[in-house]
Design a protein around this motif. Structure first.
Motif, PDB file in Angstrom:
ATOM      1  N   GLY A   1     -27.415 -10.352  -1.463  1.00 22.26           N
ATOM      2  CA  GLY A   1     -27.274  -9.470  -2.611  1.00 22.26           C
ATOM      3  C   GLY A   1     -26.881  -8.060  -2.210  1.00 22.26           C
ATOM      4  N   SER A   2     -27.533  -7.531  -1.181  1.00 29.34           N
ATOM      5  CA  SER A   2     -27.206  -6.177  -0.721  1.00 29.34           C
ATOM      6  C   SER A   2     -25.777  -6.106  -0.201  1.00 29.34           C
ATOM      7  CB  SER A   2     -28.185  -5.747   0.378  1.00 29.34           C
ATOM      8  OG  SER A   2     -29.495  -5.668  -0.117  1.00 29.34           O
TER       9      SER A   2
ATOM     10  N   GLY B   1     -29.461  -7.413  -5.552  1.00 27.17           N
ATOM     11  CA  GLY B   1     -28.185  -6.732  -5.456  1.00 27.17           C
ATOM     12  C   GLY B   1     -28.008  -5.635  -6.485  1.00 27.17           C
TER      13      GLY B   1
END
Length: 483
Positions: free
Chosen positions: A431-432, A308
């Motif tokens: 995370g993205s 992330g």
């Protein structure tokens, strides 16, 4: 004090040892010898080449999607930076290109993930019986087929939806996650408890080095020659990785000719692993199960933060007040990837005087301090100070992989690392999604808040690892014989 090794793990000299296998439904152990390997050939080149192809392909495919969608919509402008002094309002056509590119990236990623999450556990558990080499070869063939589809799309100017077809073909063969699972399981097969953490760290360093090399080559080559020639290198790299695994990697387990791939027993083996704690390994079944879940949670949180926060670095550096150009961004990326090597060296040095758990805590402390500096970085010097403080940030993940590996028996390494690879893929999506949503939402009160949030999240795995280590030390002291 280290506990005795209760699992029969193949030592570094590759001599034949006893191997436990598990029957499908109930996980009952059977007996079979490991394959003796005459040459100390490792799987690092397989992982290096495969990671190189993935790291080279990912940014190029995104840029190709942008260019193709721009061409289809008739958009000829360039992406504006926040540092631009232009007062011209944003082009609505550019917004549409950005949105469509992001959506197609999401569709392609989700397609590969949804197929892979079913196939990777199947291949990983199957490799415990059929051998590791097929799981190193088949996914590379799938990645090569994906590169072929991408090349056909580029040559014939086909609709970008065919990128999804290539991604699905790769997912059906296990994708890069199956290669990860096979390589880490192979290292667990050929290493003993003492050396396993370092051997896992070497594999992770290979990931960092190949990623750095691919990022340097890919951008320069695309600017010089376009997209097609770099994708021919992607294809050649996957073919080379498959050939290396076929010709030079010695099998680490004796293959069972009767082992079937398409059977529900392989998914049951993964479920058995986490529901009972595995059939062998250190500690009791209930304690093993508890540690498996706790260490898997730690791994999920640490890798989610890695993925992330990594997505935000370029965006953070491009915009005000840093306003970095391509050269500084390249230096920052190189510094981030060099941390894989410094983490490997630091782990090797720290293992001389610290237990693995404390090494992981030092790595997390390095990551936390670096992220805190990133959250307030408003100068180039402060940004590179953050990169410097993160020089041990990759020390935690090899420790967690090694600890998970030591909790299960030799016949369950493939199932374990397949599940870990699926968790890693999930980390990328989570995370993205979280960090790319948090960044625009926090711009009005603190631009670097996502990095501060990431640092706070890392206190959770740090607390779990420290608590488990303290519990183990107290238990060892309590069980130690009184002289």
């Amino acid at each position: 004090m280290e506990e005795p090794d209760t699992a029969a793990i193949l030592p570094e000299d590759h001599s034949a040892t006893a191997r436990e296998g598990s029957e499908a439904g109930g996980g009952a152990p059977t007996t079979g010898p490991r394959c003796p390997c005459s040459l100390p050939v490792s799987v690092e080149p397989v992982l290096f080449l495969s990671m190189f192809s993935v790291a080279l392909q990912a940014p190029l495919s995104t840029q190709y999607l942008w260019d193709r969608i721009s061409e289809d919509l008739g958009f000829n402008g360039s992406r504006r930076s926040e540092c631009s002094n232009s007062s011209v309002p944003p082009d609505p056509l550019q917004k549409e290109v950005e949105t469509l590119t992001a959506h197609w990236n999401l569709y392609i990623s989700l397609g590969g993930f949804l197929v892979g999450i079913m196939v990777v556990p199947l291949l990983g558990s199957w490799s415990d019986m059929a051998g590791r080499r097929p799981v190193l070869i088949l996914p590379n063939i799938g990645l090569a087929l994906q590169a072929v589809v991408y090349l056909v799309v580029m040559y014939l100017k086909l609709p970008v939806v065919y990128f999804l077809v290539g991604r699905l073909l790769s997912g059906l063969s296990g994708d890069f996650n199956a290669i990860l699972a096979g390589c880490f399981a192979y290292v667990a097969d050929i290493s003993d408890r003492k050396s396993r953490t370092f051997r896992v760290a070497v594999l992770e360093a290979s990931l960092g080095l190949s990623g750095m090399l691919a990022s340097i080559i890919g951008g320069q080559w695309r600017r010089a020659q376009g997209y097609i020639n770099p994708f021919w290198l992607v294809l050649a790299t996957n073919v080379a990785s498959a050939l290396y695994a076929f010709l030079f990697v010695h099998e680490s387990v004796y293959p069972d000719p009767s082992a079937k791939l398409l059977t529900a027993r392989h998914h049951k083996a993964v479920w058995h692993l986490y529901s009972t704690g595995g059939s062998s390994g250190e500690d009791g079944g209930r304690l093993r199960r508890c540690k498996l879940w706790l260490y898997t949670l730690c791994f999920f949180l640490v890798v989610t933060v890695h993925f992330g926060s990594r997505d935000l670095f370029v965006l953070y550096e491009l915009s005000s007040p840093l306003c970095w150009g391509s050269a500084l961004i390249g230096y920052g990326s190189a510094a981030q990837h060099l941390a894989y090597l410094s983490s490997l060296l630091g782990l090797k040095v720290m293992q001389r005087c610290l237990k693995d758990s404390w090494v992981a805590l030092v790595g997390l402390a390095s990551n936390i301090t670096g992220l805190v500096v990133f959250s307030v970085a408003d100068t180039t010097e402060l940004m590179f100070t953050g990169y410097g403080l993160c020089f041990l940030f990759m020390a935690a993940t090899p420790v967690l992989r090694s600890k998970l590996s030591k909790l299960v028996g030799p016949s369950e390494q493939g199932a374990l690392f397949a599940s870990v690879a699926c968790v890693e893929s999930l980390c990328f999506l989570v995370g993205s999604s979280i960090f790319n949503s948090l960044y625009p939402a926090s711009l009005h009160f603190m631009k670097g808040f996502p990095f501060l949030f990431a640092a706070l999240v890392l206190f959770i795995p740090a607390g779990i690892i420290g608590a488990v280590q303290c519990f183990d030390q107290r238990r060892n002291q309590r069980d130690a014989p009184v002289s």
